[in-house]
Design an enzyme around this catalytic site. Sequence first.
Site, PDB file in Angstrom:
ATOM      1  N   TYR B 166     -45.234 -81.705   9.031  1.00  0.00           N
ATOM      2  CA  TYR B 166     -44.114 -81.590   9.969  1.00  0.00           C
ATOM      3  C   TYR B 166     -44.586 -81.077  11.334  1.00  0.00           C
ATOM      4  O   TYR B 166     -44.331 -81.704  12.366  1.00  0.00           O
ATOM      5  CB  TYR B 166     -43.058 -80.656   9.385  1.00  0.00           C
ATOM      6  CG  TYR B 166     -41.806 -80.525  10.214  1.00  0.00           C
ATOM      7  CD1 TYR B 166     -40.893 -81.574  10.300  1.00  0.00           C
ATOM      8  CD2 TYR B 166     -41.508 -79.352  10.889  1.00  0.00           C
ATOM      9  CE1 TYR B 166     -39.728 -81.459  11.051  1.00  0.00           C
ATOM     10  CE2 TYR B 166     -40.351 -79.217  11.634  1.00  0.00           C
ATOM     11  CZ  TYR B 166     -39.458 -80.270  11.715  1.00  0.00           C
ATOM     12  OH  TYR B 166     -38.303 -80.142  12.454  1.00  0.00           O
ATOM     13  N   ASP B 167     -45.312 -79.961  11.330  1.00  0.00           N
ATOM     14  CA  ASP B 167     -45.733 -79.351  12.593  1.00  0.00           C
ATOM     15  C   ASP B 167     -46.610 -80.321  13.389  1.00  0.00           C
ATOM     16  O   ASP B 167     -46.395 -80.526  14.590  1.00  0.00           O
ATOM     17  CB  ASP B 167     -46.560 -78.075  12.336  1.00  0.00           C
ATOM     18  CG  ASP B 167     -45.799 -77.022  11.552  1.00  0.00           C
ATOM     19  OD1 ASP B 167     -44.658 -77.280  11.130  1.00  0.00           O
ATOM     20  OD2 ASP B 167     -46.371 -75.938  11.336  1.00  0.00           O
ATOM     21  N   ASP B 227     -40.676 -59.201   3.191  1.00  0.00           N
ATOM     22  CA  ASP B 227     -39.863 -57.983   3.240  1.00  0.00           C
ATOM     23  C   ASP B 227     -38.650 -58.132   4.160  1.00  0.00           C
ATOM     24  O   ASP B 227     -37.915 -57.176   4.382  1.00  0.00           O
ATOM     25  CB  ASP B 227     -40.730 -56.783   3.649  1.00  0.00           C
ATOM     26  CG  ASP B 227     -41.277 -56.925   5.073  1.00  0.00           C
ATOM     27  OD1 ASP B 227     -40.959 -57.951   5.730  1.00  0.00           O
ATOM     28  OD2 ASP B 227     -42.014 -56.039   5.506  1.00  0.00           O
ATOM     29  N   THR B 231     -38.794 -62.348  12.033  1.00  0.00           N
ATOM     30  CA  THR B 231     -37.639 -62.569  12.913  1.00  0.00           C
ATOM     31  C   THR B 231     -37.385 -64.060  13.152  1.00  0.00           C
ATOM     32  O   THR B 231     -38.290 -64.894  13.058  1.00  0.00           O
ATOM     33  CB  THR B 231     -37.825 -61.913  14.289  1.00  0.00           C
ATOM     34  OG1 THR B 231     -38.832 -62.625  15.007  1.00  0.00           O
ATOM     35  CG2 THR B 231     -38.193 -60.441  14.166  1.00  0.00           C
ATOM     36  N   ASP B 294     -45.808 -69.263   7.034  1.00  0.00           N
ATOM     37  CA  ASP B 294     -44.466 -68.946   7.528  1.00  0.00           C
ATOM     38  C   ASP B 294     -44.593 -68.125   8.812  1.00  0.00           C
ATOM     39  O   ASP B 294     -45.335 -67.142   8.848  1.00  0.00           O
ATOM     40  CB  ASP B 294     -43.736 -68.123   6.455  1.00  0.00           C
ATOM     41  CG  ASP B 294     -42.239 -68.117   6.676  1.00  0.00           C
ATOM     42  OD1 ASP B 294     -41.642 -69.211   6.704  1.00  0.00           O
ATOM     43  OD2 ASP B 294     -41.659 -67.023   6.815  1.00  0.00           O
TER      44      ASP B 294
END
Lengths: 345, 345
Positions: B166-167, B227, B231, B294
Amino acid sequence: MNKKGERMTHTTRLNGKLTLVAGGAGFIGSHLCAALLAKGDHVVCLDNLQTARPSNLRELESHPNFEFVEADITGPLPASVADRAHRFGRVYNLACAASPPQYQADPEHTMLTCVVGTSHLLRLAEQAGARFLLTSTSEVYGDPEMHPQQEGYRGFVNCTGPRACYDEGKRAAEALTFDYGRMGRAEVRVARIFNTYGPHMNPDDGRVVSNLVCQALSGDPITIYGDGSQTRSFCYVSDMVAGLMALMESGGDGLQPVNLGNPNEMTVNELLGHVLALTGSTAAVEHRPLPIDDPRRRRPDIDRAKALLDWEPRVPLAEGLAATCAWFAEELGGAGGQPMVAAAE
Amino acid sequence: MNKKGERMTHTTRLNGKLTLVAGGAGFIGSHLCAALLAKGDHVVCLDNLQTARPSNLRELESHPNFEFVEADITGPLPASVADRAHRFGRVYNLACAASPPQYQADPEHTMLTCVVGTSHLLRLAEQAGARFLLTSTSEVYGDPEMHPQQEGYRGFVNCTGPRACYDEGKRAAEALTFDYGRMGRAEVRVARIFNTYGPHMNPDDGRVVSNLVCQALSGDPITIYGDGSQTRSFCYVSDMVAGLMALMESGGDGLQPVNLGNPNEMTVNELLGHVLALTGSTAAVEHRPLPIDDPRRRRPDIDRAKALLDWEPRVPLAEGLAATCAWFAEELGGAGGQPMVAAAE
């Protein structure tokens, strides 16, 4: 060009498997074909002759285990390949224009060669159960901020500029290749090729070695882009071919790219000094602006190749450059057949 | 679904030009189709329904200026589009699975959608003399080391990993699009879309807003990857659609990508707090490992969009999230037709 009897004897010895070399009429591809033939492979060379020089194949055409197929991998593979899909044991993909003036002439075709062409060849490898090797490039690092470049470095590539058709095309081809590997659709290998030089370079392709040597030999003014302080690391073509073949036959899962190149870094001005000394040229030097996104430094970290393949370059620059100058001198002189592999081997 | 008389009246008013929306049945695409229809365009929506939900088009199907064509842009464009090529005035390309589980399910198809699909639509735009807009993505920045992300940032993308289809596919699509623009083959615009949310999201696509809202509404345990300190910046879909339309109609040469998104950055844990408050959920939170590659932080610098388009997001999170929760509540309850654009507009 092949007599059936000869081919059967040979392919029987190799369990009937064929080796496909896409881009096999190009600079590196033609040397790879020669080396594979010397090892005993039956080689099917696929090339669209877009940037390749048919003369590169002159000495191979009469070899009983060599076949040439003219085709463009952006389209469906020709019947002479597709109909024998199950017979291929190795698929090398070297197909793509590799010098900026050539790959920028039709950027869409460059991108489609990288992505659609690689997809077609990966599907062939999947169908054949063949191992696939992609020749990627140091251009995936763009204008690198890490020096020397290790394979884990993610690169500094402008995906909006005029080099992106090639740089991003190759990054996309890597992504596609590793997806095939991860999914178990094919065994894959990915080489990131750094600057390579030697006989069979195209005199007109705008690469630095061919530019300098051809200009020095012809007595034309010598073009240096920028101030010549940008660096490159030049690998002689026989070393590169040995690295590609070692990588293809290496063990492991193949899910990591491997840098192949010569870590002997020098400035373009230093290279020019060697060329002038070898050719005796006293031509004037003309400076031109650096092209957009031209990398300032290039040097491979080849620790992974050393560890994985027990490979490293062996041909010193003086020797490789002498062989290259000798080849260009004959080529520019309009002479006939050149030796397939020059003195530096 | 159209009466010929109605269509003629309409298209005459717009000089007979049609607007193509590839991926028009998807989350953002369906809102874009609705907004274009509201503006008076005649919209041809092209979608392979791979990840789109046909129910997204429920309220559009009866519109006299709306046509749906089911097709996959990796193949040749269907005759109903190709035969009218000269009539298109605008081509929006939103076609591609956009959430990791979906685009990783068939990574080769993802890559070909980005590259071959974009090539097909660019050729259509070239033939039509139409303006072309590519929806690229914040994923071209990878796991960014610059924060917030400006368009000049070259990104930190792993071209060998499972997100690369995708990227790198989108980076390749950008390269192709800018080449068309630079060569004068088509007028082009490229938007880099950051996280967007709202009605018509797919409940199963694995994106953080739909995950959290659906789990909170259903009372299932709520999944947080890592965790929750990573953001994102969430833009409500009506703001995104306004930005896309403004970019398509903007002046200039279009040779620079434009970030579109909401710079209101928050951690996933903060988002969860809002969702729990809105839904009254008391479900337990389950932590799972972060997916490979991620991104840790995402926030668009939208100065370019502000200057060029006089655009910025207007819908506050509380309002957009309330509309989204309301829509999902009805959707998960199995109810019938939902309002096309929710309360936040």
